[in-house]
Write a protein that holds these residues in place. Structure first.
Motif, PDB file in Angstrom:
ATOM      1  N   LEU A 193       1.176 -11.118   0.094  1.00 44.33           N
ATOM      2  CA  LEU A 193       0.813 -10.058  -0.853  1.00 44.33           C
ATOM      3  C   LEU A 193       1.547  -8.755  -0.557  1.00 44.33           C
ATOM      4  O   LEU A 193       1.088  -7.679  -0.941  1.00 44.33           O
ATOM      5  CB  LEU A 193      -0.697  -9.835  -0.826  1.00 44.33           C
ATOM      6  N   LYS A 194       2.681  -8.856   0.078  1.00 48.48           N
ATOM      7  CA  LYS A 194       3.437  -7.670   0.478  1.00 48.48           C
ATOM      8  C   LYS A 194       3.651  -6.732  -0.709  1.00 48.48           C
ATOM      9  O   LYS A 194       4.128  -7.133  -1.768  1.00 48.48           O
ATOM     10  CB  LYS A 194       4.778  -8.067   1.074  1.00 48.48           C
ATOM     11  N   ASN A 195       3.252  -5.492  -0.499  1.00 48.78           N
ATOM     12  CA  ASN A 195       3.404  -4.401  -1.470  1.00 48.78           C
ATOM     13  C   ASN A 195       2.588  -4.554  -2.741  1.00 48.78           C
ATOM     14  O   ASN A 195       2.801  -3.805  -3.689  1.00 48.78           O
ATOM     15  CB  ASN A 195       4.877  -4.174  -1.802  1.00 48.78           C
ATOM     16  N   LYS A 196       1.661  -5.484  -2.784  1.00 43.19           N
ATOM     17  CA  LYS A 196       0.740  -5.571  -3.915  1.00 43.19           C
ATOM     18  C   LYS A 196      -0.401  -4.598  -3.651  1.00 43.19           C
ATOM     19  O   LYS A 196      -0.825  -4.398  -2.519  1.00 43.19           O
ATOM     20  CB  LYS A 196       0.183  -6.980  -4.094  1.00 43.19           C
ATOM     21  N   VAL A 197      -0.899  -3.969  -4.701  1.00 39.34           N
ATOM     22  CA  VAL A 197      -1.984  -2.991  -4.579  1.00 39.34           C
ATOM     23  C   VAL A 197      -3.237  -3.621  -5.179  1.00 39.34           C
ATOM     24  O   VAL A 197      -3.249  -3.994  -6.349  1.00 39.34           O
ATOM     25  CB  VAL A 197      -1.629  -1.678  -5.293  1.00 39.34           C
ATOM     26  N   ILE A 198      -4.258  -3.729  -4.345  1.00 38.36           N
ATOM     27  CA  ILE A 198      -5.497  -4.383  -4.750  1.00 38.36           C
ATOM     28  C   ILE A 198      -6.666  -3.424  -4.551  1.00 38.36           C
ATOM     29  O   ILE A 198      -6.804  -2.818  -3.495  1.00 38.36           O
ATOM     30  CB  ILE A 198      -5.758  -5.663  -3.925  1.00 38.36           C
ATOM     31  N   LEU A 199      -7.505  -3.292  -5.558  1.00 36.50           N
ATOM     32  CA  LEU A 199      -8.715  -2.486  -5.473  1.00 36.50           C
ATOM     33  C   LEU A 199      -9.882  -3.422  -5.140  1.00 36.50           C
ATOM     34  O   LEU A 199     -10.040  -4.449  -5.793  1.00 36.50           O
ATOM     35  CB  LEU A 199      -8.966  -1.772  -6.803  1.00 36.50           C
ATOM     36  N   VAL A 200     -10.651  -3.082  -4.114  1.00 36.43           N
ATOM     37  CA  VAL A 200     -11.792  -3.894  -3.686  1.00 36.43           C
ATOM     38  C   VAL A 200     -13.063  -3.069  -3.818  1.00 36.43           C
ATOM     39  O   VAL A 200     -13.280  -2.126  -3.056  1.00 36.43           O
ATOM     40  CB  VAL A 200     -11.639  -4.383  -2.232  1.00 36.43           C
ATOM     41  N   LEU A 231      -6.745  -9.091   2.842  1.00 36.36           N
ATOM     42  CA  LEU A 231      -5.669  -8.590   1.993  1.00 36.36           C
ATOM     43  C   LEU A 231      -4.666  -7.758   2.781  1.00 36.36           C
ATOM     44  O   LEU A 231      -3.451  -7.906   2.607  1.00 36.36           O
ATOM     45  CB  LEU A 231      -6.251  -7.778   0.827  1.00 36.36           C
ATOM     46  N   VAL A 232      -5.165  -6.896   3.661  1.00 35.40           N
ATOM     47  CA  VAL A 232      -4.278  -6.093   4.507  1.00 35.40           C
ATOM     48  C   VAL A 232      -3.466  -7.012   5.417  1.00 35.40           C
ATOM     49  O   VAL A 232      -2.253  -6.832   5.585  1.00 35.40           O
ATOM     50  CB  VAL A 232      -5.074  -5.047   5.315  1.00 35.40           C
ATOM     51  N   ALA A 233      -4.110  -8.020   5.999  1.00 40.18           N
ATOM     52  CA  ALA A 233      -3.406  -8.963   6.870  1.00 40.18           C
ATOM     53  C   ALA A 233      -2.301  -9.701   6.126  1.00 40.18           C
ATOM     54  O   ALA A 233      -1.295 -10.091   6.727  1.00 40.18           O
ATOM     55  CB  ALA A 233      -4.395  -9.962   7.472  1.00 40.18           C
ATOM     56  N   GLU A 234      -2.461  -9.866   4.824  1.00 37.94           N
ATOM     57  CA  GLU A 234      -1.453 -10.542   4.003  1.00 37.94           C
ATOM     58  C   GLU A 234      -0.430  -9.575   3.416  1.00 37.94           C
ATOM     59  O   GLU A 234       0.385  -9.955   2.587  1.00 37.94           O
ATOM     60  CB  GLU A 234      -2.125 -11.328   2.878  1.00 37.94           C
ATOM     61  N   GLY A 235      -0.484  -8.303   3.828  1.00 42.31           N
ATOM     62  CA  GLY A 235       0.537  -7.346   3.434  1.00 42.31           C
ATOM     63  C   GLY A 235       0.205  -6.454   2.253  1.00 42.31           C
ATOM     64  O   GLY A 235       1.028  -5.647   1.834  1.00 42.31           O
ATOM     65  N   ALA A 236      -1.003  -6.600   1.692  1.00 43.97           N
ATOM     66  CA  ALA A 236      -1.377  -5.784   0.529  1.00 43.97           C
ATOM     67  C   ALA A 236      -1.715  -4.360   0.950  1.00 43.97           C
ATOM     68  O   ALA A 236      -2.086  -4.099   2.092  1.00 43.97           O
ATOM     69  CB  ALA A 236      -2.567  -6.405  -0.188  1.00 43.97           C
ATOM     70  N   ARG A 237      -1.592  -3.471  -0.001  1.00 40.94           N
ATOM     71  CA  ARG A 237      -2.121  -2.116   0.130  1.00 40.94           C
ATOM     72  C   ARG A 237      -3.461  -2.137  -0.601  1.00 40.94           C
ATOM     73  O   ARG A 237      -3.526  -2.584  -1.755  1.00 40.94           O
ATOM     74  CB  ARG A 237      -1.143  -1.112  -0.455  1.00 40.94           C
ATOM     75  N   VAL A 238      -4.509  -1.698   0.070  1.00 39.35           N
ATOM     76  CA  VAL A 238      -5.868  -1.913  -0.419  1.00 39.35           C
ATOM     77  C   VAL A 238      -6.596  -0.597  -0.633  1.00 39.35           C
ATOM     78  O   VAL A 238      -6.604   0.269   0.240  1.00 39.35           O
ATOM     79  CB  VAL A 238      -6.657  -2.800   0.566  1.00 39.35           C
ATOM     80  N   VAL A 239      -7.219  -0.491  -1.802  1.00 43.01           N
ATOM     81  CA  VAL A 239      -8.090   0.630  -2.109  1.00 43.01           C
ATOM     82  C   VAL A 239      -9.517   0.110  -2.014  1.00 43.01           C
ATOM     83  O   VAL A 239      -9.922  -0.747  -2.788  1.00 43.01           O
ATOM     84  CB  VAL A 239      -7.807   1.203  -3.513  1.00 43.01           C
ATOM     85  N   ALA A 266       1.534   1.238  -8.945  1.00 46.64           N
ATOM     86  CA  ALA A 266       0.820   0.360  -9.880  1.00 46.64           C
ATOM     87  C   ALA A 266      -0.227  -0.507  -9.188  1.00 46.64           C
ATOM     88  O   ALA A 266      -0.017  -0.986  -8.074  1.00 46.64           O
ATOM     89  CB  ALA A 266       1.818  -0.538 -10.610  1.00 46.64           C
ATOM     90  N   LEU A 267      -1.324  -0.706  -9.867  1.00 42.61           N
ATOM     91  CA  LEU A 267      -2.406  -1.559  -9.379  1.00 42.61           C
ATOM     92  C   LEU A 267      -2.133  -2.986  -9.841  1.00 42.61           C
ATOM     93  O   LEU A 267      -1.852  -3.230 -11.011  1.00 42.61           O
ATOM     94  CB  LEU A 267      -3.739  -1.047  -9.950  1.00 42.61           C
ATOM     95  N   HIS A 268      -2.224  -3.946  -8.900  1.00 38.56           N
ATOM     96  CA  HIS A 268      -1.910  -5.344  -9.211  1.00 38.56           C
ATOM     97  C   HIS A 268      -3.121  -6.249  -9.296  1.00 38.56           C
ATOM     98  O   HIS A 268      -3.013  -7.350  -9.846  1.00 38.56           O
ATOM     99  CB  HIS A 268      -0.957  -5.914  -8.156  1.00 38.56           C
ATOM    100  N   GLY A 269      -4.249  -5.857  -8.705  1.00 42.06           N
ATOM    101  CA  GLY A 269      -5.388  -6.757  -8.718  1.00 42.06           C
ATOM    102  C   GLY A 269      -6.688  -6.067  -8.382  1.00 42.06           C
ATOM    103  O   GLY A 269      -6.714  -4.924  -7.917  1.00 42.06           O
TER     104      GLY A 269
END
Length: 124
Positions: free
Chosen positions: A4-11, A26-34, A80-83
């Motif tokens: 999920l590198k550089n994907k932005v996910i809102l939780v 999600l962070v462990a998989e490379g996402a940026r998390v809100v 941009a938000l991805h998920g």
């Protein structure tokens, strides 16, 4: 790591429990998390622990204006938000009920909260 590198996910409901577990994964998989929640101390602490790839935003998911602010905060910080992982905790009983007018048409799954993201959150 990195799926999920550089994907932005809102939780939502991300301060503890399953929401926090989602945020960590999600962070462990490379996402940026809100991370959003009404549990401010826990949310801020988790975001600080997870580091630069996370942001905590106070949010009550029953308030459309707070959805808009959560999305805007995500976009300001990360682009941009991805998920969305929609795991709100402590939602009012009216929202949890699959017979509620607010949740009609949503498939209720035991242990989940049927919610809809207001189109205003995305500027529509």
């Amino acid at each position: 790591m990195g799926r999920l590198k550089n994907k932005v996910i809102l939780v939502t409901g991300g301060a503890r429990g399953m929401g926090a577990a989602h945020a960590r994964l999600l962070v462990a998989e490379g996402a940026r998390v809100v991370i959003t929640d009404t549990l401010h101390i826990e949310g801020e602490a988790l975001a600080a622990k997870l580091g630069e790839s996370t942001l905590y935003v106070p949010q009550d998911v029953t308030q459309p204006k707070e959805w808009a602010e959560a999305v805007a905060s995500a976009e300001r910080r990360f682009g941009a938000l991805h998920g969305l992982v929609n795991r709100p905790s402590g939602a009012p009983a009216e929202v949890r009920s699959s017979t509620s007018p607010r949740s009609r048409g949503c498939g209720a799954v035991p242990g989940s909260t049927p919610m809809s993201l207001p189109s205003s959150a995305f500027g529509a």
